[in-house]
Each structure stands twice: as C-alpha cells, then as structure tokens.
Motif scaffolding. Structure first.
Motif, PDB file in Angstrom:
ATOM      1  N   MET A   1       0.829  -1.213   0.000  1.00  0.00           N
ATOM      2  CA  MET A   1       0.000   0.000   0.000  1.00  0.00           C
ATOM      3  C   MET A   1       0.865   1.267   0.000  1.00  0.00           C
ATOM      4  SD  MET A   1      -3.258   0.907   0.183  1.00  0.00           S
ATOM      5  CE  MET A   1      -3.504   2.032   1.576  1.00  0.00           C
ATOM      6  N   ASN A   2       0.633   2.114  -0.957  1.00  0.00           N
ATOM      7  CA  ASN A   2       1.345   3.391  -0.963  1.00  0.00           C
ATOM      8  C   ASN A   2       0.646   4.389  -0.047  1.00  0.00           C
ATOM      9  OD1 ASN A   2       3.412   2.817  -2.813  1.00  0.00           O
ATOM     10  ND2 ASN A   2       1.983   3.014  -4.513  1.00  0.00           N
ATOM     11  N   TYR A   3       1.421   5.301   0.500  1.00  0.00           N
ATOM     12  CA  TYR A   3       0.831   6.351   1.332  1.00  0.00           C
ATOM     13  C   TYR A   3       0.254   7.459   0.456  1.00  0.00           C
ATOM     14  CZ  TYR A   3       3.339   4.221   5.223  1.00  0.00           C
ATOM     15  OH  TYR A   3       3.782   3.352   6.173  1.00  0.00           O
ATOM     16  N   ALA A   4      -0.857   8.032   0.904  1.00  0.00           N
ATOM     17  CA  ALA A   4      -1.347   9.256   0.274  1.00  0.00           C
ATOM     18  C   ALA A   4      -0.484  10.404   0.796  1.00  0.00           C
ATOM     19  CB  ALA A   4      -2.808   9.483   0.651  1.00  0.00           C
ATOM     20  N   ILE A   5      -0.364  11.476   0.010  1.00  0.00           N
ATOM     21  CA  ILE A   5       0.440  12.630   0.426  1.00  0.00           C
ATOM     22  C   ILE A   5       0.017  13.081   1.834  1.00  0.00           C
ATOM     23  CG2 ILE A   5       0.963  15.065  -0.047  1.00  0.00           C
ATOM     24  CD1 ILE A   5       2.221  13.433  -2.193  1.00  0.00           C
ATOM     25  N   GLU A   6      -1.277  13.113   2.057  1.00  0.00           N
ATOM     26  CA  GLU A   6      -1.833  13.532   3.348  1.00  0.00           C
ATOM     27  C   GLU A   6      -1.196  12.785   4.533  1.00  0.00           C
ATOM     28  OE1 GLU A   6      -4.228  15.767   2.671  1.00  0.00           O
ATOM     29  OE2 GLU A   6      -4.960  16.212   4.691  1.00  0.00           O
ATOM     30  N   GLU A   7      -0.961  11.490   4.352  1.00  0.00           N
ATOM     31  CA  GLU A   7      -0.382  10.665   5.431  1.00  0.00           C
ATOM     32  C   GLU A   7       1.109  10.926   5.610  1.00  0.00           C
ATOM     33  OE1 GLU A   7      -2.200   6.416   5.382  1.00  0.00           O
ATOM     34  OE2 GLU A   7      -2.178   7.097   3.302  1.00  0.00           O
ATOM     35  N   LEU A   8       1.716  11.606   4.642  1.00  0.00           N
ATOM     36  CA  LEU A   8       3.147  11.875   4.720  1.00  0.00           C
ATOM     37  C   LEU A   8       3.428  13.276   5.259  1.00  0.00           C
ATOM     38  CD1 LEU A   8       4.036  10.181   1.330  1.00  0.00           C
ATOM     39  CD2 LEU A   8       4.731   9.379   3.597  1.00  0.00           C
ATOM     40  N   LEU A   9       2.356  14.016   5.551  1.00  0.00           N
ATOM     41  CA  LEU A   9       2.511  15.351   6.146  1.00  0.00           C
ATOM     42  C   LEU A   9       2.307  15.257   7.654  1.00  0.00           C
ATOM     43  CD1 LEU A   9       0.418  17.397   3.531  1.00  0.00           C
ATOM     44  CD2 LEU A   9       2.921  17.339   3.725  1.00  0.00           C
ATOM     45  N   ARG A  10       2.943  16.154   8.394  1.00  0.00           N
ATOM     46  CA  ARG A  10       2.731  16.162   9.851  1.00  0.00           C
ATOM     47  C   ARG A  10       1.304  16.627  10.143  1.00  0.00           C
ATOM     48  NH1 ARG A  10       7.490  19.583  12.429  1.00  0.00           N
ATOM     49  NH2 ARG A  10       6.328  19.187  14.344  1.00  0.00           N
ATOM     50  N   PRO A  11       0.636  15.986  11.092  1.00  0.00           N
ATOM     51  CA  PRO A  11      -0.746  16.350  11.410  1.00  0.00           C
ATOM     52  C   PRO A  11      -0.892  17.824  11.805  1.00  0.00           C
ATOM     53  CG  PRO A  11      -0.139  14.283  12.484  1.00  0.00           C
ATOM     54  CD  PRO A  11       1.107  14.813  11.853  1.00  0.00           C
ATOM     55  N   ASN A  12       0.107  18.363  12.535  1.00  0.00           N
ATOM     56  CA  ASN A  12       0.004  19.769  12.953  1.00  0.00           C
ATOM     57  C   ASN A  12       0.105  20.727  11.767  1.00  0.00           C
ATOM     58  OD1 ASN A  12       2.800  18.976  12.812  1.00  0.00           O
ATOM     59  ND2 ASN A  12       3.319  20.931  13.739  1.00  0.00           N
ATOM     60  N   GLY A  80      16.906  30.118  -1.163  1.00  0.00           N
ATOM     61  CA  GLY A  80      17.851  29.050  -1.505  1.00  0.00           C
ATOM     62  C   GLY A  80      17.169  27.697  -1.397  1.00  0.00           C
ATOM     63  N   SER A  81      17.773  26.675  -2.017  1.00  0.00           N
ATOM     64  CA  SER A  81      17.258  25.306  -1.856  1.00  0.00           C
ATOM     65  C   SER A  81      17.320  24.897  -0.392  1.00  0.00           C
ATOM     66  CB  SER A  81      18.101  24.303  -2.644  1.00  0.00           C
ATOM     67  OG  SER A  81      18.244  24.692  -3.963  1.00  0.00           O
ATOM     68  N   ASP A  82      18.257  25.504   0.323  1.00  0.00           N
ATOM     69  CA  ASP A  82      18.396  25.212   1.755  1.00  0.00           C
ATOM     70  C   ASP A  82      17.057  25.352   2.469  1.00  0.00           C
ATOM     71  OD1 ASP A  82      21.085  24.829   1.477  1.00  0.00           O
ATOM     72  OD2 ASP A  82      21.665  26.789   2.273  1.00  0.00           O
ATOM     73  N   GLU A  83      16.358  26.447   2.218  1.00  0.00           N
ATOM     74  CA  GLU A  83      15.080  26.649   2.891  1.00  0.00           C
ATOM     75  C   GLU A  83      14.072  25.578   2.484  1.00  0.00           C
ATOM     76  OE1 GLU A  83      12.672  30.123   2.018  1.00  0.00           O
ATOM     77  OE2 GLU A  83      11.424  29.748   3.747  1.00  0.00           O
ATOM     78  N   ILE A  84      14.099  25.217   1.196  1.00  0.00           N
ATOM     79  CA  ILE A  84      13.163  24.201   0.697  1.00  0.00           C
ATOM     80  C   ILE A  84      13.435  22.844   1.375  1.00  0.00           C
ATOM     81  CG2 ILE A  84      12.403  22.947  -1.342  1.00  0.00           C
ATOM     82  CD1 ILE A  84      11.505  25.800  -1.509  1.00  0.00           C
ATOM     83  N   ILE A  85      14.706  22.496   1.494  1.00  0.00           N
ATOM     84  CA  ILE A  85      15.062  21.221   2.138  1.00  0.00           C
ATOM     85  C   ILE A  85      14.599  21.237   3.596  1.00  0.00           C
ATOM     86  CG2 ILE A  85      17.002  19.757   2.868  1.00  0.00           C
ATOM     87  CD1 ILE A  85      18.483  20.856   0.287  1.00  0.00           C
ATOM     88  N   ASP A  86      14.867  22.334   4.290  1.00  0.00           N
ATOM     89  CA  ASP A  86      14.428  22.469   5.685  1.00  0.00           C
ATOM     90  C   ASP A  86      12.900  22.382   5.785  1.00  0.00           C
ATOM     91  OD1 ASP A  86      14.909  22.967   8.478  1.00  0.00           O
ATOM     92  OD2 ASP A  86      14.192  25.011   8.161  1.00  0.00           O
ATOM     93  N   LEU A  87      12.206  23.035   4.847  1.00  0.00           N
ATOM     94  CA  LEU A  87      10.732  23.003   4.851  1.00  0.00           C
ATOM     95  C   LEU A  87      10.195  21.589   4.649  1.00  0.00           C
ATOM     96  CD1 LEU A  87       9.605  26.187   2.869  1.00  0.00           C
ATOM     97  CD2 LEU A  87       8.876  25.562   5.180  1.00  0.00           C
ATOM     98  N   LEU A  88      10.876  20.815   3.784  1.00  0.00           N
ATOM     99  CA  LEU A  88      10.433  19.431   3.570  1.00  0.00           C
ATOM    100  C   LEU A  88      10.456  18.661   4.887  1.00  0.00           C
ATOM    101  CD1 LEU A  88      12.126  18.572   0.154  1.00  0.00           C
ATOM    102  CD2 LEU A  88       9.673  18.451   0.642  1.00  0.00           C
ATOM    103  N   PHE A  89      11.552  18.849   5.658  1.00  0.00           N
ATOM    104  CA  PHE A  89      11.618  18.203   6.980  1.00  0.00           C
ATOM    105  C   PHE A  89      10.499  18.702   7.873  1.00  0.00           C
ATOM    106  CE2 PHE A  89      16.003  17.281   5.716  1.00  0.00           C
ATOM    107  CZ  PHE A  89      16.126  15.972   6.152  1.00  0.00           C
ATOM    108  N   ARG A  90      10.292  20.022   7.872  1.00  0.00           N
ATOM    109  CA  ARG A  90       9.329  20.610   8.814  1.00  0.00           C
ATOM    110  C   ARG A  90       7.892  20.236   8.494  1.00  0.00           C
ATOM    111  NH1 ARG A  90      10.493  26.601   8.582  1.00  0.00           N
ATOM    112  NH2 ARG A  90       8.936  26.764  10.216  1.00  0.00           N
ATOM    113  N   ILE A  91       7.556  20.072   7.207  1.00  0.00           N
ATOM    114  CA  ILE A  91       6.162  19.742   6.897  1.00  0.00           C
ATOM    115  C   ILE A  91       5.894  18.239   6.950  1.00  0.00           C
ATOM    116  CG2 ILE A  91       5.855  21.822   5.468  1.00  0.00           C
ATOM    117  CD1 ILE A  91       5.682  19.883   3.021  1.00  0.00           C
ATOM    118  N   CYS A  92       6.941  17.425   6.793  1.00  0.00           N
ATOM    119  CA  CYS A  92       6.720  15.965   6.706  1.00  0.00           C
ATOM    120  C   CYS A  92       7.117  15.193   7.964  1.00  0.00           C
ATOM    121  CB  CYS A  92       7.493  15.383   5.526  1.00  0.00           C
ATOM    122  SG  CYS A  92       6.950  15.982   3.913  1.00  0.00           S
ATOM    123  N   CYS A  93       8.236  15.551   8.564  1.00  0.00           N
ATOM    124  CA  CYS A  93       8.859  14.659   9.550  1.00  0.00           C
ATOM    125  C   CYS A  93       8.545  15.057  10.982  1.00  0.00           C
ATOM    126  CB  CYS A  93      10.363  14.648   9.354  1.00  0.00           C
ATOM    127  SG  CYS A  93      10.855  14.111   7.710  1.00  0.00           S
TER     128      CYS A  93
END
Ligand SMILES: *Cc1c(COP(=O)(O)O)cnc(C)c1O
Length: 361
Positions: A1-12, A80-93
C-alpha cells in the motif's frame, strides 16, 4: 500500500491555520495602502522598498514558468534550496520519530537539516562507481515496509542528480523505479540539471505522484548570492509549504533580481555550454598527470578527482591562492578533491599550478 500525500505530512501542518499577512489578504489594485503599517515614504530610491514584498512570489513564478517551463501552480520559491530542504523536513517529519533515506556520498545539507529537525538518517550507500545500489535499495525498502508506521516512517528519500560531490546523474528510468518502490516522498535535487544531458525528473511527476524536484538559481543562473531555490511538487505539498514558510521569505530586492537574471537566459545558456566545454578540457588535462588516479565522469559544473596525497595537494594549491574542495575524508570519496570549473583563465591558472605540483612530486 502506498501512502497518500496527506499521510506523509505532519498532522500539525495539515491542521495549521497560517498567518495571514496584509499583502496576502489583499491582492487587488488599490491606490492608498493603509493596511500594513508601512511608512508611506521610500528613502532609498522610490522603488517601493517601503512596501512589504509579494509573499506568493507571483511575478517571479510567472517568469520561471515562461523561462524554465515549470508550472506556476506547482512551485514554491525558497530562500535558496536550503530553505526548501528544511521546509520538507518541517512539513513531513515528526521530530524524534520519523526518518529519511539518503544515498551517500551526497550533498551534506540533507544530513544537517535532518539533525536540526531531530530526524534520523538511514543510508543506502552508492556503489564504488557512484551508481545506485538497486539490490541494497530493495532490501532497505523491504525492511522499511516491514516496520510499523507508529514507530516512525521513512518520509523522505533524497536523490541528488547530478550528484554532489560525484558529478554523475541517475538515469531517469532508475529514478522512476526508485520513486515507484519508495513509499514516502522521493526528492530529486536537480541543482546541476542544466549541465547535464539527462532529462528532468519533472517528466516523471505524472507517473510518480510522490515525487518532487528541487532546482536553484545558485549554479547555472549565477545567482548564489541572492538565495533563490525552488521545488516543483504536487498541490498538497505546495499548499503545506506555502503556509509553513515565513510569509516574506524572499525580499522584494531578491524577487526582482531573480526576474532580471531569468531575462538573461540566452547568455546563461551560452555560458553553460562554455562551462561544459571547459569541463571536458579540464577532465582531459587532469588525466595526463601522474598523481591523478581517476577523473570521475561529470554532468555538473565540477569534477571529482582522485589523487595521490589529496591533503598535500590541497595545501599546495592553497599556497597558490587556489581553493578546491578536499573531500578525501568523506566516506566513498577517499583520495578525492572536488574542483569547480571556473573561467578559461582560472582553469589555466589551476593547470599551471598542477604542472608545478607534477614537476616537484
Ligand atoms: C549548490 C547546491 C544546491 C543549491 O543550494 P542553494 O541553497 O539553492 O544555494 C542544492 N543542492 C545541491 C546538491 C547543491 O550542490
């Protein structure tokens, strides 16, 4: 089963009600702006520096769509890409729970932002020739899938293509296979895309719904100083990032500068061609030295070179006022230095210094 994008985002983040700035609430045409507590005067040149910039970067995104052919509505622009990489962590992990996967040796920022965000990093090391170890990747995915999501999920997989520091690209077919197998979000960092012949992973976004692509204006666009990076992503990720980022993450000065740089595309494309030609010339010349063991094939604007005594060579070049990147202590890069392709004159200066090193060693 693949995850939906929704399940890969932090609930908060899914439930986050974003800060609504004056400039994002009102976007029509007005004459009298009394909504943002700005000073009505502009003391530095009447360019509207007294006004808050567009938090949605609409003019810049339109220019990017025109020049880079990336869809406006699938873009988020970062400091910078730096902010994008940091944002990926912050929205997902979720800190101290979720994990990410990398393929080392690769760009150091993935590990640093993981550390900052309290996220563990798993590694699927590249093979000695820096190609992806597909059988090991399959094994790691099997192990990940066997684990319980409750004890932490591998939310992100970072693929860097062309890869820093090795310079090689991952073939598009392989990226597709990887992104199809990995159940989290596959992040393809294309910082050096313009120097490569390989097609962009943006092409895969229709068939791989959990794939995102990073680009930057820092390399081929010669705008490292301004700090402009971007992501092309599915709408759910775009929305999550837009509401999580600082509202005014790019200054108005930088947005205008980026639009101006994108207006110089013909010169930029010509300079990329020249850098590619210089890369070929440098690679050929480097191979003639006896202290050079290997020049790795590069699709980027740098060369990874394995030499005898890399640290001594590094210090020798430094005395000649030439700085290269000593990567010899990085796992998988033993004996290697990374050399950026410079101007014709800079490259000649490098080769002259290396002639001297050859003569004395
Ligand atoms: C240089 C580079 C970037 C660009 O980072 P910016 O923050 O946009 O300057 C991104 N990824 C990789 C792999 C790089 O080498």
């Amino acid at each position: 089963m693949n995850y939906a994008i929704e399940e890969l985002l932090r609930p908060n983040i899914v439930s986050l009600i974003p800060y609504s700035s004056a400039r994002s609430e009102f976007c029509g045409a007005a004459e009298v702006f009394l909504d943002a507590n700005e000073n009505w005067r502009d003391f530095v040149g009447n360019k509207g520096r007294n006004r808050y910039p567009d938090p949605r970067h609409r003019a810049l995104k339109a220019k990017i769509e025109e020049v880079l052919h990336l869809r406006c509505d699938r873009l988020v622009i970062g400091n910078g890409s730096d902010e994008i990489i940091d944002l990926l962590f912050r929205i997902c992990c979720v800190p101290d729970r979720d994990k990410v996967l990398v393929m080392s040796p690769t760009y150091g920022a993935y590990q640093v932002f993981a550390d900052i965000n309290g996220i563990a990093v798993s590694d699927c090391p590249l093979k000695d020739d820096f190609t992806v170890d597909m059988s090991r990747f399959q094994t790691i995915c099997d192990l990940i899938d066997a684990g319980s999501p409750a004890t932490g999920m591998h939310k992100l997989l970072f693929l860097c293509s062309p890869n820093n520091p090795s310079g090689n690209s991952i073939p598009l077919k392989q990226i597709e296979a990887i992104a199809t197998r990995f159940k989290g979000i596959t992040v393809v960092d294309e910082a050096y895309h313009e120097f490569s012949q390989e097609p962009s992973a943006v092409e895969l976004m229709d068939t791989c719904p959990r794939l995102v692509v990073l680009r930057t204006l820092s390399k081929s666009w010669a705008l490292a100083n301004a700090r402009v990076g971007m992501i092309v992503a599915p709408q759910r990720i775009v929305e999550a990032m837009e509401k999580t980022k600082y509202p005014y993450n790019l200054s108005g000065v930088v947005q205008e500068l980026a639009i101006e740089a994108l207006g110089h595309s013909q010169e930029v494309f010509a300079s990329v061609k020249e850098i590619i030609a210089q890369r070929g010339m440098l690679a050929e010349q480097l191979q003639t030295y006896s202290f050079v063991e290997e020049v790795f094939p590069s699709d980027a604007n740098f060369l990874l070179v394995r030499v005898d005594e890399p640290s001594k060579l590094y210090r020798f070049l430094l005395e000649k006022k030439i700085i290269v990147r000593n990567r010899s202590s990085v796992r998988g890069c033993f004996g290697c230095v990374r050399i950026t392709v410079g101007s014709v004159q800079e490259n000649q200066q490098l080769l002259q210094a290396l002639d001297q090193w050859e003569a004395q060693s």
